[in-house]
Design an enzyme around this catalytic site. Sequence first.
Site, PDB file in Angstrom:
ATOM      1  N   THR A   1      12.931   3.717   3.775  1.00 11.03           N
ATOM      2  CA  THR A   1      12.453   4.305   5.036  1.00 11.03           C
ATOM      3  C   THR A   1      11.675   3.275   5.849  1.00 11.03           C
ATOM      4  O   THR A   1      11.176   3.592   6.925  1.00 11.03           O
ATOM      5  CB  THR A   1      11.555   5.535   4.781  1.00 11.03           C
ATOM      6  OG1 THR A   1      10.500   5.153   3.906  1.00 11.03           O
ATOM      7  CG2 THR A   1      12.342   6.674   4.147  1.00 11.03           C
TER       8      THR A   1
ATOM      9  N   LYS B   1       3.776  -3.370   4.931  1.00 14.11           N
ATOM     10  CA  LYS B   1       4.412  -2.768   3.747  1.00 14.11           C
ATOM     11  C   LYS B   1       3.388  -2.412   2.683  1.00 14.11           C
ATOM     12  O   LYS B   1       2.581  -3.240   2.281  1.00 14.11           O
ATOM     13  CB  LYS B   1       5.478  -3.708   3.187  1.00 14.11           C
ATOM     14  CG  LYS B   1       6.726  -3.738   4.065  1.00 14.11           C
ATOM     15  CD  LYS B   1       7.873  -4.488   3.422  1.00 14.11           C
ATOM     16  CE  LYS B   1       9.111  -4.410   4.294  1.00 14.11           C
ATOM     17  NZ  LYS B   1      10.211  -5.214   3.735  1.00 14.11           N
TER      18      LYS B   1
ATOM     19  N   LYS C   1      -3.284   1.101  -1.638  1.00 15.29           N
ATOM     20  CA  LYS C   1      -2.959  -0.022  -2.514  1.00 15.29           C
ATOM     21  C   LYS C   1      -3.379  -1.310  -1.800  1.00 15.29           C
ATOM     22  O   LYS C   1      -3.273  -1.369  -0.588  1.00 15.29           O
ATOM     23  CB  LYS C   1      -1.438  -0.045  -2.783  1.00 15.29           C
ATOM     24  CG  LYS C   1      -0.902   1.223  -3.437  1.00 15.29           C
ATOM     25  CD  LYS C   1       0.622   1.245  -3.386  1.00 15.29           C
ATOM     26  CE  LYS C   1       1.171   2.591  -3.825  1.00 15.29           C
ATOM     27  NZ  LYS C   1       2.638   2.680  -3.677  1.00 15.29           N
TER      28      LYS C   1
ATOM     29  N   ASP D   1       6.964   4.218  -6.658  1.00 20.84           N
ATOM     30  CA  ASP D   1       6.666   4.147  -5.231  1.00 20.84           C
ATOM     31  C   ASP D   1       7.866   4.769  -4.516  1.00 20.84           C
ATOM     32  O   ASP D   1       8.937   4.929  -5.104  1.00 20.84           O
ATOM     33  CB  ASP D   1       6.473   2.682  -4.828  1.00 20.84           C
ATOM     34  CG  ASP D   1       6.200   2.514  -3.346  1.00 20.84           C
ATOM     35  OD1 ASP D   1       5.477   3.347  -2.779  1.00 20.84           O
ATOM     36  OD2 ASP D   1       6.735   1.568  -2.746  1.00 20.84           O
ATOM     37  N   LEU D   2       7.706   5.108  -3.258  1.00 22.04           N
ATOM     38  CA  LEU D   2       8.789   5.759  -2.513  1.00 22.04           C
ATOM     39  C   LEU D   2       9.590   4.758  -1.681  1.00 22.04           C
ATOM     40  O   LEU D   2      10.761   4.488  -1.970  1.00 22.04           O
ATOM     41  CB  LEU D   2       8.199   6.850  -1.603  1.00 22.04           C
ATOM     42  CG  LEU D   2       9.185   7.659  -0.769  1.00 22.04           C
ATOM     43  CD1 LEU D   2      10.143   8.450  -1.652  1.00 22.04           C
ATOM     44  CD2 LEU D   2       8.439   8.606   0.171  1.00 22.04           C
ATOM     45  N   ASP D   3       8.962   4.196  -0.656  1.00 15.16           N
ATOM     46  CA  ASP D   3       9.658   3.286   0.265  1.00 15.16           C
ATOM     47  C   ASP D   3      10.087   2.006  -0.441  1.00 15.16           C
ATOM     48  O   ASP D   3       9.262   1.321  -1.042  1.00 15.16           O
ATOM     49  CB  ASP D   3       8.753   2.923   1.449  1.00 15.16           C
ATOM     50  CG  ASP D   3       8.461   4.128   2.336  1.00 15.16           C
ATOM     51  OD1 ASP D   3       9.193   5.118   2.218  1.00 15.16           O
ATOM     52  OD2 ASP D   3       7.507   4.070   3.123  1.00 15.16           O
TER      53      ASP D   3
ATOM     54  N   SER E   1       2.734   7.271  -3.933  1.00 12.73           N
ATOM     55  CA  SER E   1       3.037   6.669  -2.628  1.00 12.73           C
ATOM     56  C   SER E   1       1.917   6.916  -1.622  1.00 12.73           C
ATOM     57  O   SER E   1       1.272   7.961  -1.643  1.00 12.73           O
ATOM     58  CB  SER E   1       4.341   7.278  -2.096  1.00 12.73           C
ATOM     59  OG  SER E   1       4.539   6.938  -0.740  1.00 12.73           O
ATOM     60  N   ALA E   2       1.740   5.953  -0.722  1.00  7.94           N
ATOM     61  CA  ALA E   2       0.753   6.112   0.353  1.00  7.94           C
ATOM     62  C   ALA E   2       1.252   7.065   1.436  1.00  7.94           C
ATOM     63  O   ALA E   2       0.486   7.543   2.264  1.00  7.94           O
ATOM     64  CB  ALA E   2       0.454   4.751   0.973  1.00  7.94           C
TER      65      ALA E   2
ATOM     66  N   GLU F   1       7.600  -0.640  -8.328  1.00  7.41           N
ATOM     67  CA  GLU F   1       7.050  -1.006  -7.013  1.00  7.41           C
ATOM     68  C   GLU F   1       7.836  -2.121  -6.343  1.00  7.41           C
ATOM     69  O   GLU F   1       8.341  -3.011  -7.007  1.00  7.41           O
ATOM     70  CB  GLU F   1       5.610  -1.486  -7.189  1.00  7.41           C
ATOM     71  CG  GLU F   1       4.548  -0.484  -6.817  1.00  7.41           C
ATOM     72  CD  GLU F   1       4.448  -0.207  -5.329  1.00  7.41           C
ATOM     73  OE1 GLU F   1       5.078  -0.910  -4.515  1.00  7.41           O
ATOM     74  OE2 GLU F   1       3.718   0.724  -4.977  1.00  7.41           O
ATOM     75  N   ASP F   2       7.898  -2.075  -5.007  1.00  7.70           N
ATOM     76  CA  ASP F   2       8.598  -3.144  -4.275  1.00  7.70           C
ATOM     77  C   ASP F   2       7.662  -4.020  -3.462  1.00  7.70           C
ATOM     78  O   ASP F   2       8.106  -5.000  -2.857  1.00  7.70           O
ATOM     79  CB  ASP F   2       9.653  -2.544  -3.334  1.00  7.70           C
ATOM     80  CG  ASP F   2       9.038  -1.888  -2.116  1.00  7.70           C
ATOM     81  OD1 ASP F   2       9.530  -2.121  -0.995  1.00  7.70           O
ATOM     82  OD2 ASP F   2       8.049  -1.148  -2.278  1.00  7.70           O
TER      83      ASP F   2
END
Length: 209
Positions: free
Chosen positions: A19, A47, A147, A11-13, A116-117, A171-172
């Site tokens: 971000t 989130k 997600k 995942d990105l964020d 990522s979304a 993933e966070d």
Amino acid sequence: MLEHMKGAIFDLDGVIVDTAKYHFLAWRLLAEELGFVFTEEHNERLKGVSRTRSLDILLEIGGMEFSEAEKLAMADKKNRLYVEYISGLNESALLPGVKEYLNSLRARGVAIALGSASKNAAFILDKLNIAGLFDAVVDGNKVTLAKPDPEVFQTACKELGLQPGECVVFEDAEAGVAAGKAAGMLVVGIGKPEVLKEADLVVAGLHEL
């Protein structure tokens, strides 16, 4: 579990870069213009979900309703605000251990994908100077289901040419952990064990790996 993986999907964020604060600032500004207060506590509900769903949640919080055309304009405005905030990103914004861990995976021959979304994922990876470390980038421009639907991770797995059982998701967010499990993958949670209860392993950040 990590020694045997052939593919790593991030995942990105909150995993690669934080971000979330810029998303929050952009949503808060939009809420202010609409005449209500949007708090950090409210922001927790956003989130890991798509921009359109985030806007729906924001409007629920404000008790407001708008037409689809109006909502589309609002979502575009929020994105413009967000892009302004993140345009100053550089490598120093990477979370601890990210570049080192990605490089160690590449050295081991592990394929790497982003799942990522975010529709700004490629732009952000470029700003962070790590785009070249990814074999595939699957973002909100390539998938339609948010997600906890597993579509983003299933697509990333296919782009890497691997089977779900060969991939590990990083993933966070609870929704992201659920998506990874639904895709048939092992999941490393980045954050707090009490929040990411469904993950197979939980660490504070990639620096721990």
